[in-house]
Design an enzyme around this catalytic site. Structure first.
Site, short mmCIF file in Angstrom:
data_model
loop_
_atom_site.label_atom_id
_atom_site.label_comp_id
_atom_site.label_asym_id
_atom_site.label_seq_id
_atom_site.Cartn_x
_atom_site.Cartn_y
_atom_site.Cartn_z
N ASP A 12 -3.94 3.11 -6.76
CA ASP A 12 -3.23 4.24 -6.13
C ASP A 12 -3.63 5.58 -6.74
O ASP A 12 -2.84 6.53 -6.74
CB ASP A 12 -1.70 4.06 -6.24
CG ASP A 12 -1.24 2.74 -5.67
OD1 ASP A 12 -1.59 2.46 -4.52
OD2 ASP A 12 -0.55 1.98 -6.38
N HIS A 40 -5.34 2.49 1.12
CA HIS A 40 -5.96 3.80 0.94
C HIS A 40 -5.44 4.74 2.02
O HIS A 40 -5.53 4.44 3.21
CB HIS A 40 -7.48 3.69 1.02
CG HIS A 40 -8.08 3.00 -0.17
ND1 HIS A 40 -9.39 2.59 -0.23
CD2 HIS A 40 -7.54 2.65 -1.36
CE1 HIS A 40 -9.63 2.02 -1.39
NE2 HIS A 40 -8.52 2.04 -2.08
#
Length: 433
Positions: A12, A40
């Protein structure tokens, strides 16, 4: 030129953002490990895309995207993700999306098994924080040689493929029936599922390793896209709270299908503060009060792209980041979400850990990380909007000091800084790509 983009921390970090920008000048973008537990997020033209299996380069019409040899592919999820992206006007065809014939199929039972086991562990408080998407079980069966690869879908009429299907189904029925008391699955239903997926995806399945090698021979630009970060690597992460594949840049060429090739550049992506989804030790969340963390979580929109779960947050952790940087061997660093810190009067940075009376400066995933507490340095904030800055010199002095402090702690220059979520909200310094 071959460039690998990897995560330095727990995942992340904003890799999708960096890959999306690199894809503007790339010819091929390759996912080389993991599955649809990736998430993503890319924002473009006021439209938000959340990509789980598709590489971030899919948003660029002139880029060919590849799901590489090292991946586990949930074909039901891929079907839905392709449809979702197409609904937003993105063209996807066998010309711009290629699936490796060597990639492992995440079979229908893998997700079921993941959910059952995570529920069982949750009753005793020992759940791993799985995304419940079957990734660990797909990789486990890969190494047991009890699953199919995508290329097998092209030969379902062959007796040896059908024999393997029957063998693995018998094994899985024994496992799920004996451990979880599940009703057995039928072979005709399994074969029908495989035949349907073969019909859908056969035009996309090819020897992607040869395709990538040819692209590099023709001096095309290839970007390798990692999932998660160094702390979630199966070998070098905070085991057992890791992913089930290698997130390390050195695995990139192997998982892409070009094992004899070395990257020309490795981009390590860091966030300007620490975040983590899932269970396991996370020293950074001990640094500040819950009120501070909740404010940061809301400011940064820190909720998992794949799961929607609130991310655990904390200050930038130089101890863990230095370890992740060493694992990834990055020659370039991208720092994301610096703008999220703009509202703070003071900004904490973790410079070391403390265990009893001992100061710890070297991260070791085998140490008793849960017993460690962070040592914090407070830096002055800049309390101003930086989203319009496009040159390093335009950043407020305290923002530059913050970056330079991180560079000192990491002993590495930061060449890319994002100052907002939009594609053009970034600046570079030094020699970027």
């Amino acid at each position: 030129m071959l460039t690998a983009v990897t995560g330095i921390n727990w995942g992340d970090e904003g890799k999708g953002r960096v890959i999306d920008l690199l894809a503007e000048n790339a010819d091929v973008v390759v996912r080389y490990q993991g599955g649809n537990n990736a998430g993503h997020t890319v924002v473009t033209n006021n439209c938000k895309f959340v990509l789980n299996l598709l590489p971030s380069g899919i948003l660029h019409p002139d880029v060919t995207c590849v799901l590489g040899d090292g991946m586990v592919v949930d074909l039901d999820h891929l079907e839905n993700e392709i449809e979702s992206i197409r609904e937003k006007g993105i063209v996807i065809s066998p010309q711009n999306l290629k699936l490796s014939k060597h990639a492992t199929i995440s079979m229908p039972w893998h997700k079921i098994q993941d959910e059952l086991e995570e529920d069982r562990l949750a009753k005793t408080g020992s759940a791993f924080g799985s995304t419940r998407r079957g990734i660990a079980y797909a990789y486990s069966d890969k190494y047991k040689k009890k699953t199919l690869r995508l290329g097998d879908l092209l030969h379902l009429d062959k007796p040896h493929i059908q024999s393997r299907l029957k063998t693995m189904l018998e094994y899985k029925n024994l496992e799920l029936g004996g451990c979880y008391h599940q009703a057995p699955m039928s072979y005709p239903a399994l074969l029908s599922w495989c035949e349907k997926k073969a019909e859908q995806f056969a035009p996309y399945i090819t020897d992607t390793g040869n395709y990538i090698a040819a692209a590099l021979s023709n001096h095309q630009k290839v970007v390798l896209e990692a999932q998660l970060g160094a702390m979630r690597d199966i070998d070098y992460g905070i085991f057992p709270y890791t992913s089930s594949s290698s997130t390390i840049s050195a695995y990139g060429p192997i998982g892409a299908g070009i094992p004899g090739t070395l990257p020309d550049h490795i981009v390590g992506v860091l966030k300007a503060y620490s975040t983590c989804v899932g269970a396991g030790p996370f020293t950074a969340e001990k640094a500040m009060p819950e009120k501070w963390m909740e404010s940061l979580r809301k400011s940064g929109g820190e909720y998992g792209a794949a799961t929607g779960r609130p991310r655990r947050v904390g200050p930038f952790d130089a101890v863990a980041s230095a370890y992740g940087l060493k694992c990834q061997n990055a020659d370039k660093i991208a720092l994301t979400k610096l703008d999220v810190l703009s509202h703070m009067d003071e900004i904490p940075v973790i410079t070391s850990y403390k265990l009893n009376d001992e100061i710890i400066t070297e991260f070791d995933p085998l140490d008793d990380l849960d017993s460690m507490t962070p040592v914090i340095q407070m830096l002055p904030g800049w309390n101003t909007d930086i989203s319009k800055c496009r040159k390093y010199e335009e950043l407020p002095e305290n923002a530059r000091k913050y970056i330079e402090t991180l560079e000192h702690l990491l002993n590495h220059e930061i060449q890319f800084i994002s100052v907002g979520a939009e594609r053009n909200q970034y600046l570079t310094k030094g020699e970027w790509l």
